[in-house]
Design a protein around this motif. Sequence first.
Motif, PDB file in Angstrom:
ATOM      1  N   ALA A 116      16.635  19.561 -31.200  1.00 28.19           N
ATOM      2  CA  ALA A 116      16.164  18.445 -31.584  1.00 28.19           C
ATOM      3  C   ALA A 116      15.163  17.486 -30.490  1.00 28.19           C
ATOM      4  O   ALA A 116      15.800  17.652 -29.161  1.00 28.19           O
ATOM      5  N   SER A 117      14.009  16.959 -30.551  1.00 29.69           N
ATOM      6  CA  SER A 117      13.155  16.493 -29.758  1.00 29.69           C
ATOM      7  C   SER A 117      13.035  14.888 -29.940  1.00 29.69           C
ATOM      8  O   SER A 117      12.167  14.643 -30.902  1.00 29.69           O
ATOM      9  N   TRP A 118      13.644  14.243 -29.182  1.00 24.70           N
ATOM     10  CA  TRP A 118      13.323  12.430 -29.173  1.00 24.70           C
ATOM     11  C   TRP A 118      11.726  12.370 -28.930  1.00 24.70           C
ATOM     12  O   TRP A 118      11.149  11.748 -29.763  1.00 24.70           O
ATOM     13  N   GLY A 119      11.310  12.747 -28.009  1.00 22.35           N
ATOM     14  CA  GLY A 119       9.918  12.569 -27.534  1.00 22.35           C
ATOM     15  C   GLY A 119       8.806  13.421 -28.501  1.00 22.35           C
ATOM     16  O   GLY A 119       7.754  12.934 -29.000  1.00 22.35           O
ATOM     17  N   GLY A 120       9.146  14.513 -28.938  1.00 26.84           N
ATOM     18  CA  GLY A 120       8.213  15.266 -29.543  1.00 26.84           C
ATOM     19  C   GLY A 120       8.286  15.162 -31.320  1.00 26.84           C
ATOM     20  O   GLY A 120       7.552  15.530 -32.076  1.00 26.84           O
ATOM     21  N   ASN A 121       9.482  14.347 -31.536  1.00 31.10           N
ATOM     22  CA  ASN A 121       9.497  13.975 -33.013  1.00 31.10           C
ATOM     23  C   ASN A 121       9.884  15.257 -33.713  1.00 31.10           C
ATOM     24  O   ASN A 121       9.239  15.249 -34.991  1.00 31.10           O
ATOM     25  N   THR A 122      10.537  16.562 -33.312  1.00 34.12           N
ATOM     26  CA  THR A 122      10.717  17.562 -33.920  1.00 34.12           C
ATOM     27  C   THR A 122      12.204  18.010 -33.998  1.00 34.12           C
ATOM     28  O   THR A 122      12.816  17.679 -33.195  1.00 34.12           O
ATOM     29  N   ASN A 142       8.382  18.849 -38.242  1.00 35.72           N
ATOM     30  CA  ASN A 142       7.763  17.851 -37.653  1.00 35.72           C
ATOM     31  C   ASN A 142       7.911  16.451 -38.227  1.00 35.72           C
ATOM     32  O   ASN A 142       8.337  16.431 -39.406  1.00 35.72           O
ATOM     33  N   GLY A 143       7.256  15.261 -37.644  1.00 38.12           N
ATOM     34  CA  GLY A 143       7.477  13.807 -38.003  1.00 38.12           C
ATOM     35  C   GLY A 143       8.912  13.582 -38.435  1.00 38.12           C
ATOM     36  O   GLY A 143       8.980  12.522 -38.952  1.00 38.12           O
ATOM     37  N   ILE A 144       9.959  13.864 -37.388  1.00 34.51           N
ATOM     38  CA  ILE A 144      11.202  13.509 -37.454  1.00 34.51           C
ATOM     39  C   ILE A 144      11.191  12.433 -36.294  1.00 34.51           C
ATOM     40  O   ILE A 144      11.369  12.639 -35.010  1.00 34.51           O
ATOM     41  N   GLU A 145      11.129  11.091 -36.414  1.00 32.82           N
ATOM     42  CA  GLU A 145      10.748  10.002 -35.543  1.00 32.82           C
ATOM     43  C   GLU A 145      12.120   9.886 -34.462  1.00 32.82           C
ATOM     44  O   GLU A 145      13.093   9.498 -35.179  1.00 32.82           O
ATOM     45  N   HIS A 146      11.977  10.498 -33.523  1.00 31.94           N
ATOM     46  CA  HIS A 146      12.770  10.268 -32.356  1.00 31.94           C
ATOM     47  C   HIS A 146      14.134  10.952 -32.959  1.00 31.94           C
ATOM     48  O   HIS A 146      15.064  10.414 -32.809  1.00 31.94           O
ATOM     49  N   ALA A 147      14.024  12.235 -33.147  1.00 32.93           N
ATOM     50  CA  ALA A 147      15.104  13.156 -33.671  1.00 32.93           C
ATOM     51  C   ALA A 147      16.073  13.305 -32.389  1.00 32.93           C
ATOM     52  O   ALA A 147      15.612  13.517 -31.409  1.00 32.93           O
ATOM     53  N   LEU A 164      16.460   8.425 -35.003  1.00 37.73           N
ATOM     54  CA  LEU A 164      16.781   7.161 -34.014  1.00 37.73           C
ATOM     55  C   LEU A 164      15.687   6.467 -34.534  1.00 37.73           C
ATOM     56  O   LEU A 164      15.708   4.998 -35.037  1.00 37.73           O
ATOM     57  N   GLY A 165      14.146   6.700 -34.671  1.00 37.69           N
ATOM     58  CA  GLY A 165      13.204   5.806 -34.975  1.00 37.69           C
ATOM     59  C   GLY A 165      13.026   5.423 -36.397  1.00 37.69           C
ATOM     60  O   GLY A 165      12.102   4.402 -36.809  1.00 37.69           O
ATOM     61  N   SER A 186      19.570   6.483 -45.059  1.00 37.89           N
ATOM     62  CA  SER A 186      19.181   5.329 -44.423  1.00 37.89           C
ATOM     63  C   SER A 186      20.585   4.546 -43.804  1.00 37.89           C
ATOM     64  O   SER A 186      21.462   4.274 -44.490  1.00 37.89           O
ATOM     65  N   VAL A 187      20.476   3.966 -42.605  1.00 33.67           N
ATOM     66  CA  VAL A 187      21.121   3.032 -42.115  1.00 33.67           C
ATOM     67  C   VAL A 187      20.786   1.622 -41.779  1.00 33.67           C
ATOM     68  O   VAL A 187      19.521   1.411 -42.066  1.00 33.67           O
ATOM     69  N   ARG A 188      21.551   0.572 -40.973  1.00 35.55           N
ATOM     70  CA  ARG A 188      20.893  -0.574 -40.670  1.00 35.55           C
ATOM     71  C   ARG A 188      19.525  -0.606 -39.896  1.00 35.55           C
ATOM     72  O   ARG A 188      19.384   0.334 -38.979  1.00 35.55           O
ATOM     73  N   ALA A 189      18.606  -1.073 -40.205  1.00 35.99           N
ATOM     74  CA  ALA A 189      17.507  -1.350 -39.533  1.00 35.99           C
ATOM     75  C   ALA A 189      17.867  -1.757 -37.955  1.00 35.99           C
ATOM     76  O   ALA A 189      18.488  -2.777 -37.751  1.00 35.99           O
ATOM     77  N   GLY A 190      17.137  -1.210 -37.346  1.00 36.03           N
ATOM     78  CA  GLY A 190      17.570  -1.611 -35.761  1.00 36.03           C
ATOM     79  C   GLY A 190      18.638  -0.763 -35.048  1.00 36.03           C
ATOM     80  O   GLY A 190      18.858  -1.076 -34.089  1.00 36.03           O
ATOM     81  N   SER A 191      19.599  -0.106 -35.819  1.00 37.42           N
ATOM     82  CA  SER A 191      20.559   0.586 -35.158  1.00 37.42           C
ATOM     83  C   SER A 191      20.372   1.711 -34.433  1.00 37.42           C
ATOM     84  O   SER A 191      20.971   1.726 -33.283  1.00 37.42           O
ATOM     85  N   GLY A 192      19.381   2.659 -34.657  1.00 40.11           N
ATOM     86  CA  GLY A 192      19.191   3.622 -33.956  1.00 40.11           C
ATOM     87  C   GLY A 192      20.279   4.787 -33.853  1.00 40.11           C
ATOM     88  O   GLY A 192      20.951   4.992 -32.676  1.00 40.11           O
ATOM     89  N   PRO A 193      20.411   5.398 -34.917  1.00 40.48           N
ATOM     90  CA  PRO A 193      21.431   6.369 -34.988  1.00 40.48           C
ATOM     91  C   PRO A 193      21.281   7.507 -33.822  1.00 40.48           C
ATOM     92  O   PRO A 193      20.061   8.036 -33.745  1.00 40.48           O
ATOM     93  N   ARG A 194      22.059   7.781 -33.234  1.00 44.22           N
ATOM     94  CA  ARG A 194      22.027   8.895 -31.933  1.00 44.22           C
ATOM     95  C   ARG A 194      22.886  10.340 -32.065  1.00 44.22           C
ATOM     96  O   ARG A 194      21.998  11.271 -32.177  1.00 44.22           O
TER      97      ARG A 194
END
Length: 336
Positions: A116-122, A142-147, A164-165, A186-194
């Motif tokens: 999983a790539s946070w920077g690559g969104n992959t 592709n297109g997984i925002e901040h995987a 996360l994104g 979906s989870v809470r807006a702004g939570s940023g699941p990690r």
Amino acid sequence: MFGSITRFPASQKFEMSQTVIYVSCAQSREILVYHLDAARGEVRKIQSLPLPGGAQPLGVSPDRRVLYTGLRPDNTLVALGIDPHDGKLSRLGSSQVEGGPTYVSTDRAGRMVFSASWGGNTLCVCPLDERGVPGPMIQCENGIEHAHAALADAGNRWLLVPALGEDAIRIYRIGETGLTAYTTVSVRAGSGPRHPVFSPNGRHVWCLNELDGTIDMFDFDADAGGLAMRQSVNMLPPGFNGKPWAAELRATPDGCFLYATDRTASEIAAFAVEPETARLELIGHFPTETQPRGLAIDPSGCWLAVTGQLSHHLTLYAIDPQSGRLEARQRVEAGQ
């Protein structure tokens, strides 16, 4: 220290006194190997393996014979053989992926490795040969925002991928040769699941949220691959007024206790777990290394190790088996 910790549990040729801790050090470009004497509560460094490119995430094969790491900015997955006698590492092979690896894991059968790539969104998938060496990439989502992670369930049917994104967790179906369709929770807006963690019985999932310093608890439907949120708890210490920056989440092997780190507070939050529902109750907060990032618990559930991204040290804690409270036992220098 920038890195993750994983541990090599007891096997046919390992005593508990020879449990191994691996620490990735991106800035000094090495993986450090420590023996943990579980009887005495002491760690001792036995190897420093240089890795040009700077190892960051770590993951281990199901048979505990191979350690995987991701190199950034090389966008490379590297397989490292684990010596069955002492746990030292040697390089086996590597494969290119898209996006710098942020989290590395395998499926439960050891057939494929995920990056999983946070920077690559992959989210990339590579097959594994009989030695556990990754082959050329066979799939890239592709297109997984901040995987930020990729964790297979015990039945090897589902892969949880926090985005996360997107404030969401994608749940992919694991096929014979890759991943098939997915659903999104979906989870809470702004939570940023990690980072997610399964309970030992596989019926629940805890997910650490980086951006708001919380932990969500879900019921997990292993048949349908579904998540239903049942609880959300604050992991930040009383009086905290900084910006949350949660890093790592780990459970003891028996599932009785859960621990999480926050890099801004430089503390470990400890929780007791209700056996039937997996609901969390705060035990307390424990000061630790500056900007703690990597966290791991040994197979006995007696010892917890933490690394500091800015302190460049590792601290070993004893876990009280009754209360779950932590007692610092040893602090050793580590890499950058």
